[in-house]
Each structure stands twice: as C-alpha cells, then as structure tokens.
Design a protein around this motif. Structure first.
Motif, mmCIF file in Angstrom:
data_model
loop_
_atom_site.group_PDB
_atom_site.id
_atom_site.type_symbol
_atom_site.label_atom_id
_atom_site.label_comp_id
_atom_site.label_asym_id
_atom_site.label_seq_id
_atom_site.Cartn_x
_atom_site.Cartn_y
_atom_site.Cartn_z
ATOM 1 N N ILE A 211 3.548 8.402 6.812
ATOM 2 C CA ILE A 211 2.827 8.259 8.074
ATOM 3 C C ILE A 211 1.763 7.176 7.940
ATOM 4 O O ILE A 211 1.566 6.356 8.847
ATOM 5 C CB ILE A 211 2.174 9.601 8.481
ATOM 6 C CG1 ILE A 211 3.241 10.688 8.634
ATOM 7 C CG2 ILE A 211 1.405 9.441 9.799
ATOM 8 C CD1 ILE A 211 2.665 12.067 8.846
ATOM 9 N N ARG A 212 1.070 7.172 6.798
ATOM 10 C CA ARG A 212 0.026 6.178 6.564
ATOM 11 C C ARG A 212 0.599 4.760 6.569
ATOM 12 O O ARG A 212 0.032 3.853 7.168
ATOM 13 C CB ARG A 212 -0.678 6.468 5.235
ATOM 14 C CG ARG A 212 -1.944 5.650 5.010
ATOM 15 C CD ARG A 212 -2.772 6.201 3.880
ATOM 16 N NE ARG A 212 -2.052 6.217 2.631
ATOM 17 C CZ ARG A 212 -1.744 7.328 1.968
ATOM 18 N NH1 ARG A 212 -2.081 8.508 2.440
ATOM 19 N NH2 ARG A 212 -1.080 7.280 0.810
ATOM 20 N N ARG A 213 1.742 4.575 5.920
ATOM 21 C CA ARG A 213 2.361 3.249 5.887
ATOM 22 C C ARG A 213 2.851 2.829 7.276
ATOM 23 O O ARG A 213 2.686 1.677 7.685
ATOM 24 C CB ARG A 213 3.521 3.234 4.888
ATOM 25 C CG ARG A 213 3.086 3.305 3.430
ATOM 26 C CD ARG A 213 4.218 2.924 2.494
ATOM 27 N NE ARG A 213 5.321 3.877 2.581
ATOM 28 C CZ ARG A 213 5.444 4.948 1.807
ATOM 29 N NH1 ARG A 213 4.502 5.221 0.905
ATOM 30 N NH2 ARG A 213 6.478 5.755 1.916
ATOM 31 N N LEU A 214 3.454 3.775 8.002
ATOM 32 C CA LEU A 214 3.913 3.475 9.365
ATOM 33 C C LEU A 214 2.746 3.077 10.256
ATOM 34 O O LEU A 214 2.851 2.147 11.067
ATOM 35 C CB LEU A 214 4.631 4.689 9.961
ATOM 36 C CG LEU A 214 6.020 5.013 9.416
ATOM 37 C CD1 LEU A 214 6.513 6.341 9.995
ATOM 38 C CD2 LEU A 214 6.994 3.891 9.750
ATOM 39 N N TYR B 156 -5.527 -2.682 6.428
ATOM 40 C CA TYR B 156 -5.823 -2.943 5.007
ATOM 41 C C TYR B 156 -6.423 -1.704 4.338
ATOM 42 O O TYR B 156 -6.021 -1.324 3.232
ATOM 43 C CB TYR B 156 -6.778 -4.125 4.900
ATOM 44 C CG TYR B 156 -7.325 -4.357 3.512
ATOM 45 C CD1 TYR B 156 -6.539 -4.937 2.518
ATOM 46 C CD2 TYR B 156 -8.644 -4.005 3.202
ATOM 47 C CE1 TYR B 156 -7.039 -5.145 1.240
ATOM 48 C CE2 TYR B 156 -9.153 -4.208 1.931
ATOM 49 C CZ TYR B 156 -8.352 -4.787 0.955
ATOM 50 O OH TYR B 156 -8.857 -4.989 -0.297
ATOM 51 N N THR B 157 -7.349 -1.030 5.020
ATOM 52 C CA THR B 157 -7.978 0.151 4.427
ATOM 53 C C THR B 157 -6.978 1.293 4.280
ATOM 54 O O THR B 157 -7.067 2.074 3.325
ATOM 55 C CB THR B 157 -9.181 0.622 5.267
ATOM 56 O OG1 THR B 157 -8.749 0.957 6.595
ATOM 57 C CG2 THR B 157 -10.253 -0.451 5.337
ATOM 58 N N LEU B 158 -6.035 1.411 5.215
ATOM 59 C CA LEU B 158 -5.019 2.458 5.105
ATOM 60 C C LEU B 158 -4.132 2.228 3.882
ATOM 61 O O LEU B 158 -3.806 3.167 3.152
ATOM 62 C CB LEU B 158 -4.148 2.497 6.367
ATOM 63 C CG LEU B 158 -4.674 3.290 7.563
ATOM 64 C CD1 LEU B 158 -3.703 3.183 8.721
ATOM 65 C CD2 LEU B 158 -4.903 4.754 7.197
ATOM 66 N N ILE B 159 -3.740 0.987 3.675
ATOM 67 C CA ILE B 159 -2.896 0.670 2.522
ATOM 68 C C ILE B 159 -3.659 0.907 1.216
ATOM 69 O O ILE B 159 -3.121 1.420 0.240
ATOM 70 C CB ILE B 159 -2.405 -0.788 2.605
ATOM 71 C CG1 ILE B 159 -1.460 -0.944 3.802
ATOM 72 C CG2 ILE B 159 -1.684 -1.192 1.321
ATOM 73 C CD1 ILE B 159 -1.084 -2.373 4.102
ATOM 74 N N ARG B 160 -4.941 0.555 1.222
ATOM 75 C CA ARG B 160 -5.767 0.719 0.015
ATOM 76 C C ARG B 160 -6.135 2.188 -0.235
ATOM 77 O O ARG B 160 -6.587 2.515 -1.327
ATOM 78 C CB ARG B 160 -7.058 -0.091 0.157
ATOM 79 C CG ARG B 160 -6.878 -1.585 -0.014
ATOM 80 C CD ARG B 160 -6.516 -1.950 -1.443
ATOM 81 N NE ARG B 160 -7.518 -1.513 -2.384
ATOM 82 C CZ ARG B 160 -8.601 -2.225 -2.713
ATOM 83 N NH1 ARG B 160 -8.805 -3.430 -2.176
ATOM 84 N NH2 ARG B 160 -9.470 -1.764 -3.574
ATOM 85 N N SER B 161 -5.955 3.049 0.775
ATOM 86 C CA SER B 161 -6.393 4.445 0.644
ATOM 87 C C SER B 161 -5.393 5.304 -0.099
ATOM 88 O O SER B 161 -5.506 6.511 -0.116
ATOM 89 C CB SER B 161 -6.635 5.064 2.028
ATOM 90 O OG SER B 161 -5.417 5.238 2.729
ATOM 91 N N ARG B 162 -4.377 4.693 -0.699
ATOM 92 C CA ARG B 162 -3.361 5.442 -1.437
ATOM 93 C C ARG B 162 -4.022 6.337 -2.488
ATOM 94 O O ARG B 162 -4.803 5.889 -3.313
ATOM 95 C CB ARG B 162 -2.411 4.457 -2.111
ATOM 96 C CG ARG B 162 -1.245 5.119 -2.830
ATOM 97 C CD ARG B 162 -0.316 4.070 -3.392
ATOM 98 N NE ARG B 162 0.183 3.180 -2.349
ATOM 99 C CZ ARG B 162 0.920 2.107 -2.593
ATOM 100 N NH1 ARG B 162 1.204 1.767 -3.838
ATOM 101 N NH2 ARG B 162 1.339 1.352 -1.588
#
Length: 244
Positions: free
Chosen positions: A227-230, A112-118
C-alpha cells in the motif's frame, strides 16, 4: 443506458482506488468531469460531493474492521473543516498555477518520505501517535480540499503515516472517515456558490459506493508495504499531472 453504465464503471474504478488508498478520488473525478464538459469550478465542487459519498462508503468498511483512530479524526477535523471552507472561497481568487506548483512539490516530497519510511510504523496495531502534529495535517488537508477539489486523503495518508506515526492500514482507515467530514464541509461551501452538479454526483454514486467498499476490504488483505509503495507512485503521478 450506455451512459448510465459508463457512469457506473467510472464511479466503480474511482471508488475502488479511493477505498484502497484512503483518498477521495478527486484527482480522477475533476479531470473526468472536465472531459465530460463540466466547467472547472463546477467540476471541483461536484468532485467534493462525490468524495463525500465514496469516503462514507469506505469509512463504514474500515470502521467494521476497527481500523479508525477516532481521536485523530476529531482533532484533525477541528482544523480541516474550517480550512476546507476557507479554501473553497479562496479557490475563486487564487492563481491556479501557483497552487499547482506548490502542491506538486509537496506531493513529491511526501512520496520520497513514504519510500524512505520502510521499516517504520510497520506494525498492524496503532502504537505511539504524535497527536500534537495532527492539527498541521488538518490545516494542510483542509486547505487542499477546498482550494483544488482534491481529497485531503492525498495528504492525510502519507502525513498520518510518516509525520504522525500511524501504521499504514490505520492511516488509510482514519483518513477515510476524516475525508467524509472535510469533503462535506467543502461541498456545502461550493453548493452555496452554485458549484455542485447534483445530477452528475448521483449518477456516479452507485459505482463510487460499491468500489469504495471493495477497495477498503482489499486494504486488509494486502501487505502494508505494498500500500505504501502504491501510494508513493500515486503521489508522483498526481504531482507530474499538476506540473504538466
């Protein structure tokens, strides 16, 4: 001969994912070894030996690209190495179900934090890094590596990126070098417990080395956002596997 080819391609696939995402591939190696007939504790120890090999191969490639933050590695490993050893010994006495539940919840939160870190930590060069938070990453990654035989990279990369403030490519490269030391410590501890199948690790080694090298090269040819999404997808898959 077919068995050797199978081992090579298994190692190749796992190594590529490890090099691309800065993880060791333990989440794939452990279930693969169990399917091949290894007892779970032997599979965990052997997984760490394989992670040591793949991490070294991918770290070499990232080092040549200048995508490794040595200060982060040194601080993190000062905490990861001892906690990886502690985790290895705790794995024999800790209820596996409770560990899996806690770990799965943590992975879902990190996804969740990776997706929000856009839009955050988006640059190609390392900027402001919060070094005071690196020891926390070291403790969590070390315990995880020793307890479950799953590479600390599963935690390293998202925590480096969202918690410490390291750009994605640097997070992957720094994680790869960190993994080598953490996994090596865990391997030694499991080897002393008789929980490492050296023969199996050597069979997978050629594929792991080649795959990790090309995976690490790919990191520098794709957008950090991809990479973040993967990685977020990977975390969700591993979390669901843990829960089920």
């Amino acid at each position: 001969m077919l068995n050797y080819l199978l081992d090579f391609f298994i190692g190749l696939g796992i190594g590529f994912i490890a090099g691309l995402l800065g993880v060791g591939g333990g989440f794939l190696i452990v279930p693969t070894l169990v399917l091949l007939g290894e007892p779970i504790h032997l599979a965990i120890g052997t997984s760490l030996a394989c992670i040591t090999i793949s991490a070294l191969a991918s770290a070499y490639t990232h080092l040549r690209r200048g995508a490794v933050l040595f200060k982060v590695v040194l601080i993190k490993e000062a905490f990861s190495v001892p906690f990886a050893i502690i985790g290895a010994y705790l794995s024999a006495v800790t209820p596996e179900r409770a560990l899996r539940l806690i770990f799965a919840v943590l992975l879902l939160y990190l996804a969740y934090t990776l997706i929000r870190s856009r839009g955050k930590c988006h640059g190609e060069t390392a900027g402001d890094v919060n070094y005071l938070r690196v020891p926390i990453v070291g403790i969590l990654a070390g315990l995880t590596s020793g307890l479950l035989g799953i590479s600390g990279g599963v935690l390293n990369v998202p925590l480096f990126h969202t918690f410490v403030g390291i750009p994605m490519r640097y997070a992957v490269g720094t994680s790869s070098l960190s993994l080598f030391f953490t996994a090596l410590a865990g391997t030694i501890a499991h080897y002393r417990l008789g929980q490492v199948d050296i023969h199996m690790a050597l069979l997978l080694a050629p594929g792991l080395i080649v795959g990790a090298h090309y995976g690490a090269l790919t990191v520098h040819r794709v957008e950090p956002s991809l990479i973040r999404r993967l990685f977020a997808v990977l975390l969700v898959i591993i979390a669901l596997k843990m829960l089920l």
